[in-house]
Every structure is written in C-alpha cells, then in structure tokens.
Motif scaffolding. Structure first.
Motif, PDB file in Angstrom:
ATOM      1  N   LEU A  86       0.881  -1.311   0.201  1.00  0.00           N
ATOM      2  CA  LEU A  86      -0.019  -0.030  -0.085  1.00  0.00           C
ATOM      3  C   LEU A  86       0.812   1.326   0.083  1.00  0.00           C
ATOM      4  O   LEU A  86       0.212   2.459  -0.573  1.00  0.00           O
ATOM      5  CB  LEU A  86      -0.758   0.063   1.057  1.00  0.00           C
ATOM      6  N   VAL A  87       2.282   1.220   0.464  1.00  0.00           N
ATOM      7  CA  VAL A  87       2.842   2.441   0.594  1.00  0.00           C
ATOM      8  C   VAL A  87       4.092   2.339   0.098  1.00  0.00           C
ATOM      9  O   VAL A  87       5.049   1.255   0.429  1.00  0.00           O
ATOM     10  CB  VAL A  87       2.961   2.636   2.189  1.00  0.00           C
ATOM     11  N   PRO A  88       4.664   3.224  -0.536  1.00  0.00           N
ATOM     12  CA  PRO A  88       6.079   3.384  -1.111  1.00  0.00           C
ATOM     13  C   PRO A  88       6.970   3.347   0.080  1.00  0.00           C
ATOM     14  O   PRO A  88       6.655   3.797   1.060  1.00  0.00           O
ATOM     15  CB  PRO A  88       6.070   4.643  -2.132  1.00  0.00           C
ATOM     16  N   PHE A 107      -2.260 -12.025  -3.890  1.00  0.00           N
ATOM     17  CA  PHE A 107      -2.574 -11.138  -4.872  1.00  0.00           C
ATOM     18  C   PHE A 107      -1.331 -10.355  -5.277  1.00  0.00           C
ATOM     19  O   PHE A 107      -0.414 -10.025  -4.536  1.00  0.00           O
ATOM     20  CB  PHE A 107      -3.513 -10.120  -4.313  1.00  0.00           C
ATOM     21  N   GLU A 108      -1.121 -10.135  -6.649  1.00  0.00           N
ATOM     22  CA  GLU A 108      -0.153  -9.367  -7.498  1.00  0.00           C
ATOM     23  C   GLU A 108      -0.423  -8.026  -7.004  1.00  0.00           C
ATOM     24  O   GLU A 108      -1.249  -7.542  -7.450  1.00  0.00           O
ATOM     25  CB  GLU A 108       0.000  -9.974  -8.734  1.00  0.00           C
ATOM     26  N   CYS A 109       0.578  -7.321  -6.191  1.00  0.00           N
ATOM     27  CA  CYS A 109       0.437  -5.792  -5.989  1.00  0.00           C
ATOM     28  C   CYS A 109       0.349  -5.123  -7.232  1.00  0.00           C
ATOM     29  O   CYS A 109      -0.513  -4.089  -7.064  1.00  0.00           O
ATOM     30  CB  CYS A 109       1.539  -5.639  -5.156  1.00  0.00           C
ATOM     31  N   HIS A 110       1.086  -5.007  -7.922  1.00  0.00           N
ATOM     32  CA  HIS A 110       0.947  -4.215  -9.270  1.00  0.00           C
ATOM     33  C   HIS A 110      -0.412  -4.090  -9.814  1.00  0.00           C
ATOM     34  O   HIS A 110      -0.998  -3.132 -10.053  1.00  0.00           O
ATOM     35  CB  HIS A 110       1.950  -4.285 -10.133  1.00  0.00           C
ATOM     36  N   CYS A 111      -0.828  -5.247 -10.103  1.00  0.00           N
ATOM     37  CA  CYS A 111      -2.190  -5.513 -10.711  1.00  0.00           C
ATOM     38  C   CYS A 111      -3.203  -4.975  -9.950  1.00  0.00           C
ATOM     39  O   CYS A 111      -4.262  -3.975 -10.392  1.00  0.00           O
ATOM     40  CB  CYS A 111      -2.360  -7.060 -10.748  1.00  0.00           C
ATOM     41  N   LEU A 112      -3.198  -5.047  -8.380  1.00  0.00           N
ATOM     42  CA  LEU A 112      -4.288  -4.457  -7.675  1.00  0.00           C
ATOM     43  C   LEU A 112      -4.090  -3.221  -7.400  1.00  0.00           C
ATOM     44  O   LEU A 112      -5.028  -2.570  -7.415  1.00  0.00           O
ATOM     45  CB  LEU A 112      -4.064  -5.377  -6.203  1.00  0.00           C
ATOM     46  N   ARG A 113      -2.800  -2.476  -7.445  1.00  0.00           N
ATOM     47  CA  ARG A 113      -2.851  -1.142  -7.272  1.00  0.00           C
ATOM     48  C   ARG A 113      -3.203  -0.376  -8.500  1.00  0.00           C
ATOM     49  O   ARG A 113      -3.918   0.593  -8.215  1.00  0.00           O
ATOM     50  CB  ARG A 113      -1.276  -0.832  -7.128  1.00  0.00           C
ATOM     51  N   TYR A 124     -11.080   2.129  -2.171  1.00  0.00           N
ATOM     52  CA  TYR A 124     -11.475   2.489  -0.833  1.00  0.00           C
ATOM     53  C   TYR A 124     -12.045   1.095  -0.261  1.00  0.00           C
ATOM     54  O   TYR A 124     -11.835   0.986   0.930  1.00  0.00           O
ATOM     55  CB  TYR A 124     -12.815   3.519  -1.135  1.00  0.00           C
ATOM     56  N   GLU A 125     -12.464   0.310  -1.016  1.00  0.00           N
ATOM     57  CA  GLU A 125     -13.144  -1.198  -0.475  1.00  0.00           C
ATOM     58  C   GLU A 125     -11.867  -1.814   0.046  1.00  0.00           C
ATOM     59  O   GLU A 125     -12.056  -2.531   1.104  1.00  0.00           O
ATOM     60  CB  GLU A 125     -13.983  -1.760  -1.489  1.00  0.00           C
ATOM     61  N   MET A 126     -10.697  -1.724  -0.832  1.00  0.00           N
ATOM     62  CA  MET A 126      -9.513  -2.391  -0.209  1.00  0.00           C
ATOM     63  C   MET A 126      -9.329  -1.849   1.089  1.00  0.00           C
ATOM     64  O   MET A 126      -8.685  -2.578   2.113  1.00  0.00           O
ATOM     65  CB  MET A 126      -8.560  -2.524  -1.322  1.00  0.00           C
ATOM     66  N   MET A 127      -9.094  -0.521   1.029  1.00  0.00           N
ATOM     67  CA  MET A 127      -8.666   0.221   2.448  1.00  0.00           C
ATOM     68  C   MET A 127      -9.575  -0.242   3.538  1.00  0.00           C
ATOM     69  O   MET A 127      -9.089  -0.339   4.794  1.00  0.00           O
ATOM     70  CB  MET A 127      -8.862   1.599   2.303  1.00  0.00           C
ATOM     71  N   LYS A 128     -10.903  -0.392   3.348  1.00  0.00           N
ATOM     72  CA  LYS A 128     -11.818  -0.901   4.469  1.00  0.00           C
ATOM     73  C   LYS A 128     -11.629  -2.140   4.921  1.00  0.00           C
ATOM     74  O   LYS A 128     -11.840  -2.471   6.158  1.00  0.00           O
ATOM     75  CB  LYS A 128     -13.269  -0.752   4.015  1.00  0.00           C
ATOM     76  N   ARG A 129     -10.832  -2.870   4.202  1.00  0.00           N
ATOM     77  CA  ARG A 129     -10.345  -4.308   4.495  1.00  0.00           C
ATOM     78  C   ARG A 129      -9.107  -4.415   5.345  1.00  0.00           C
ATOM     79  O   ARG A 129      -8.794  -5.204   5.903  1.00  0.00           O
ATOM     80  CB  ARG A 129     -10.551  -5.363   3.367  1.00  0.00           C
ATOM     81  N   PHE A 130      -8.173  -3.567   5.020  1.00  0.00           N
ATOM     82  CA  PHE A 130      -6.861  -3.356   5.441  1.00  0.00           C
ATOM     83  C   PHE A 130      -6.703  -2.705   6.701  1.00  0.00           C
ATOM     84  O   PHE A 130      -6.006  -3.064   7.798  1.00  0.00           O
ATOM     85  CB  PHE A 130      -5.832  -3.137   4.499  1.00  0.00           C
TER      86      PHE A 130
END
Length: 154
Positions: A86-88, A107-113, A124-130
């Motif tokens: 999530l964070v550089p 989950f492949e990070c580049h793809c999901l980002r 936003y939905e991903m952040m609500k889960r993390f």
C-alpha cells in the motif's frame, strides 16, 4: 474446480464486497502454498504480492540486536499477510515464515494497485479491509510493548 472468484467469496475478507469487485480483484490472484519453515518473504525485499491465508499459520519475525530473530505476531487462516503493497517504497519491513503447510491466495500488488488507481471505489473497498487489521495489529503491538516495559521505573 472452483474459480478464484468462488474461492475469494468463501473468505470473510470479501464479505460485503460487490460481486463485480470480487471478480475484478480475482484477476490479480492465484493460489500458492508454502512448506513448514519456508520463508514467504524477507525484510527489505520488494513487496510484489500480499496474501490471504486460507490454511496454516505464518510467523512474522524481526531481528533485534542482542535478541536475534523473534516472532512478534502470527497470522492465521482468514487473515491478511502484508500491507507493504500500500505504501511506497513497497518493501517488506519484516520476515514471514510458514510454521506449517500453508495455503494462501496471493494477490499481485502491481495489478491490484493499478485497479485501485483506476477505480477509487475499489481502492476504498480495499482500504476498508486493511485498515481494521492494521489498527488491531497496532493495538497488539502496544500491549506487547507495555508488557516489555511495564516494570520500568520512570
């Protein structure tokens, strides 16, 4: 054989998530497995995947001078492993080691980002889960710190 979207729908991680988003993020996911004592990632390595643990237990470890390597948290089925995507600069800040045979969805990070950037609702939905997981883990770290330093004189 179940599709990745079907495997995801069986996880609490996607509870309340719209079907089209589950299908979208499933496109970034694959099944992986790890043997006992196998390192999933090491501190300082690029964060290229994060994981949703389906079976098994993973030890999060760090090194402390004078103490050596120690486990500071274990991750169990249904929990996420890794938020460094999530964070550089997108690098792991600890080691993760399977304690037993462990199966996960990676989950492949580049793809999901990229998907989160393209559609901020997905992000936003991903952040609500993390975020709840991260807050809970900070609470655990705080309690562990209190134990470590609880008898110190001020």
């Amino acid at each position: 054989m179940k599709t990745m979207a079907e495997l995801l729908r069986a996880q609490a991680f996607v509870d309340g998530l719209e079907d089209d988003i589950v299908t979208l993020i499933a496109g970034c996911a694959k099944n992986v497995s790890f043997k006992p004592d196998e390192y999933i990632f090491r501190e300082g390595e690029p964060c290229e995947q994060f994981y949703l643990i389906r079976h098994g237990t993973v030890a999060l470890e760090m090194f402390s001078p004078g103490r050596g390597a120690f486990t500071f948290l274990t991750v169990k089925p249904g929990e996420i492993l890794g938020a460094s995507w999530l964070v550089p600069p997108y690098r792991w800040s600890y080691d993760a080691r399977a304690l037993e045979v462990t199966r996960a969805i990676a989950f492949e990070c580049h793809c999901l980002r990229d998907k989160c950037e393209a559609d901020h609702h997905v992000g936003y939905e991903m952040m609500k889960r993390f975020i709840p997981t991260l807050i809970n883990r900070m609470r655990i770290a705080r309690l562990q710190s209190a134990d470590v330093y609880g008898d110190a004189k001020t």
